[in-house]
Design a protein around this motif. Structure first.
Motif, PDB file in Angstrom:
ATOM      1  N   MET A 131       0.453  -1.740  -0.012  1.00  0.00           N
ATOM      2  CA  MET A 131       0.051  -0.236   0.085  1.00  0.00           C
ATOM      3  C   MET A 131       1.005   1.458  -0.182  1.00  0.00           C
ATOM      4  O   MET A 131       2.220   1.267   0.574  1.00  0.00           O
ATOM      5  CB  MET A 131      -0.538   0.343   0.946  1.00  0.00           C
ATOM      6  CG  MET A 131      -1.986   1.500   1.631  1.00  0.00           C
ATOM      7  SD  MET A 131      -3.356   0.867   2.009  1.00  0.00           S
ATOM      8  CE  MET A 131      -4.605   1.579   0.778  1.00  0.00           C
ATOM      9  N   THR A 156      -0.953   6.306   5.571  1.00  0.00           N
ATOM     10  CA  THR A 156      -1.017   5.782   5.782  1.00  0.00           C
ATOM     11  C   THR A 156      -0.451   4.510   7.106  1.00  0.00           C
ATOM     12  O   THR A 156      -1.469   3.526   7.228  1.00  0.00           O
ATOM     13  CB  THR A 156      -1.594   4.272   4.715  1.00  0.00           C
ATOM     14  OG1 THR A 156      -0.048   4.504   3.330  1.00  0.00           O
ATOM     15  CG2 THR A 156      -1.924   5.685   3.452  1.00  0.00           C
ATOM     16  N   ASN A 157       0.252   4.699   7.437  1.00  0.00           N
ATOM     17  CA  ASN A 157       0.396   3.747   8.313  1.00  0.00           C
ATOM     18  C   ASN A 157       0.553   4.223  10.157  1.00  0.00           C
ATOM     19  O   ASN A 157       1.398   3.932  10.888  1.00  0.00           O
ATOM     20  CB  ASN A 157       2.802   3.776   8.361  1.00  0.00           C
ATOM     21  CG  ASN A 157       2.816   5.126   8.823  1.00  0.00           C
ATOM     22  OD1 ASN A 157       2.743   6.128   8.220  1.00  0.00           O
ATOM     23  ND2 ASN A 157       4.205   5.176   8.380  1.00  0.00           N
ATOM     24  N   GLU A 216      -4.956   1.973   6.775  1.00  0.00           N
ATOM     25  CA  GLU A 216      -4.604   1.474   5.689  1.00  0.00           C
ATOM     26  C   GLU A 216      -4.986   0.679   5.801  1.00  0.00           C
ATOM     27  O   GLU A 216      -6.166  -0.355   5.010  1.00  0.00           O
ATOM     28  CB  GLU A 216      -3.039   0.993   4.960  1.00  0.00           C
ATOM     29  CG  GLU A 216      -2.437   0.322   6.512  1.00  0.00           C
ATOM     30  CD  GLU A 216      -0.948   0.234   6.056  1.00  0.00           C
ATOM     31  OE1 GLU A 216      -0.520   0.365   5.006  1.00  0.00           O
ATOM     32  OE2 GLU A 216      -0.119  -1.088   7.043  1.00  0.00           O
ATOM     33  N   HIS A 239      -8.430   5.635   1.177  1.00  0.00           N
ATOM     34  CA  HIS A 239      -7.777   5.207  -1.004  1.00  0.00           C
ATOM     35  C   HIS A 239      -7.678   7.177  -1.284  1.00  0.00           C
ATOM     36  O   HIS A 239      -8.793   7.350  -0.390  1.00  0.00           O
ATOM     37  CB  HIS A 239      -8.310   4.484  -2.032  1.00  0.00           C
ATOM     38  CG  HIS A 239      -9.733   4.266  -2.052  1.00  0.00           C
ATOM     39  ND1 HIS A 239      -9.877   4.858  -3.163  1.00  0.00           N
ATOM     40  CD2 HIS A 239     -10.806   3.719  -1.301  1.00  0.00           C
ATOM     41  CE1 HIS A 239     -11.681   5.334  -2.707  1.00  0.00           C
ATOM     42  NE2 HIS A 239     -11.616   3.723  -1.975  1.00  0.00           N
TER      43      HIS A 239
END
Length: 83
Positions: free
Chosen positions: A1, A24-25, A69, A74
Protein backbone atom coordinates in the motif's frame (compact mmCIF):
# COMPACT_ATOMS: atom_id res chain seq x y z
CA UNK A 1 0.00 0.00 0.00
CA UNK A 2 1.08 3.58 -0.59
CA UNK A 3 2.63 5.61 2.22
CA UNK A 4 0.25 8.57 1.75
CA UNK A 5 -3.21 9.09 0.33
CA UNK A 6 -5.23 12.16 -0.63
CA UNK A 7 -8.61 12.26 1.10
CA UNK A 8 -11.50 14.72 1.24
CA UNK A 9 -12.14 15.99 4.78
CA UNK A 10 -15.62 17.38 5.39
CA UNK A 11 -16.55 19.39 8.48
CA UNK A 12 -20.30 19.32 8.87
CA UNK A 13 -20.15 21.82 11.75
CA UNK A 14 -18.77 24.57 9.48
CA UNK A 15 -19.53 23.26 5.99
CA UNK A 16 -15.82 23.32 5.14
CA UNK A 17 -14.46 20.73 2.70
CA UNK A 18 -10.73 20.31 2.11
CA UNK A 19 -8.32 17.92 0.47
CA UNK A 20 -5.74 16.46 2.85
CA UNK A 21 -2.76 14.21 2.30
CA UNK A 22 -2.49 11.73 5.16
CA UNK A 23 -0.06 8.90 5.94
CA UNK A 24 -1.46 5.37 5.78
CA UNK A 25 0.78 3.97 8.53
CA UNK A 26 -0.73 5.91 11.46
CA UNK A 27 -3.61 4.83 13.65
CA UNK A 28 -7.05 6.36 13.37
CA UNK A 29 -6.60 7.64 16.94
CA UNK A 30 -3.43 9.48 15.83
CA UNK A 31 -5.26 10.87 12.80
CA UNK A 32 -8.13 12.13 14.97
CA UNK A 33 -5.67 13.66 17.47
CA UNK A 34 -3.69 15.39 14.72
CA UNK A 35 -6.72 16.79 12.91
CA UNK A 36 -8.28 17.84 16.22
CA UNK A 37 -5.15 19.80 17.15
CA UNK A 38 -4.46 21.16 13.67
CA UNK A 39 -8.00 22.16 12.74
CA UNK A 40 -9.37 22.97 16.19
CA UNK A 41 -12.23 20.49 15.98
CA UNK A 42 -12.97 20.63 19.72
CA UNK A 43 -12.95 16.85 20.24
CA UNK A 44 -12.48 15.82 23.89
CA UNK A 45 -9.75 13.21 23.42
CA UNK A 46 -10.49 11.79 26.89
CA UNK A 47 -14.05 10.94 25.87
CA UNK A 48 -14.12 7.84 23.63
CA UNK A 49 -17.67 8.69 22.52
CA UNK A 50 -16.24 11.75 20.72
CA UNK A 51 -13.16 10.11 19.19
CA UNK A 52 -14.42 8.96 15.83
CA UNK A 53 -14.96 10.02 12.23
CA UNK A 54 -17.04 8.35 9.59
CA UNK A 55 -16.01 7.72 6.03
CA UNK A 56 -17.53 7.25 2.62
CA UNK A 57 -15.91 5.20 -0.11
CA UNK A 58 -15.52 2.95 1.82
CA UNK A 59 -18.34 3.40 4.33
CA UNK A 60 -16.88 2.92 7.82
CA UNK A 61 -16.84 4.21 11.37
CA UNK A 62 -13.22 5.26 12.02
CA UNK A 63 -12.04 4.90 15.60
CA UNK A 64 -9.39 3.25 17.72
CA UNK A 65 -5.89 2.00 17.12
CA UNK A 66 -6.40 0.40 13.69
CA UNK A 67 -4.18 1.83 10.96
CA UNK A 68 -5.55 4.03 8.19
CA UNK A 69 -4.53 1.36 5.65
CA UNK A 70 -6.48 -1.33 7.54
CA UNK A 71 -9.69 0.61 6.89
CA UNK A 72 -9.01 0.42 3.13
CA UNK A 73 -9.07 4.21 2.78
CA UNK A 74 -7.65 5.35 -0.56
CA UNK A 75 -7.28 8.42 -2.77
CA UNK A 76 -10.65 10.13 -2.94
CA UNK A 77 -12.09 8.62 0.25
CA UNK A 78 -14.15 11.11 2.24
CA UNK A 79 -13.70 11.48 6.01
CA UNK A 80 -16.53 13.30 7.74
CA UNK A 81 -16.47 15.14 11.06
CA UNK A 82 -19.88 15.83 12.53
CA UNK A 83 -21.09 16.62 16.02
Amino acid sequence: MREKIMIVFQRNDTGEVMDLEIPTNISIAELIFGLNMGLGLGIDMNNPAQCFFRSENPVALLKGEGLVEEYKLHDGSKIIFER
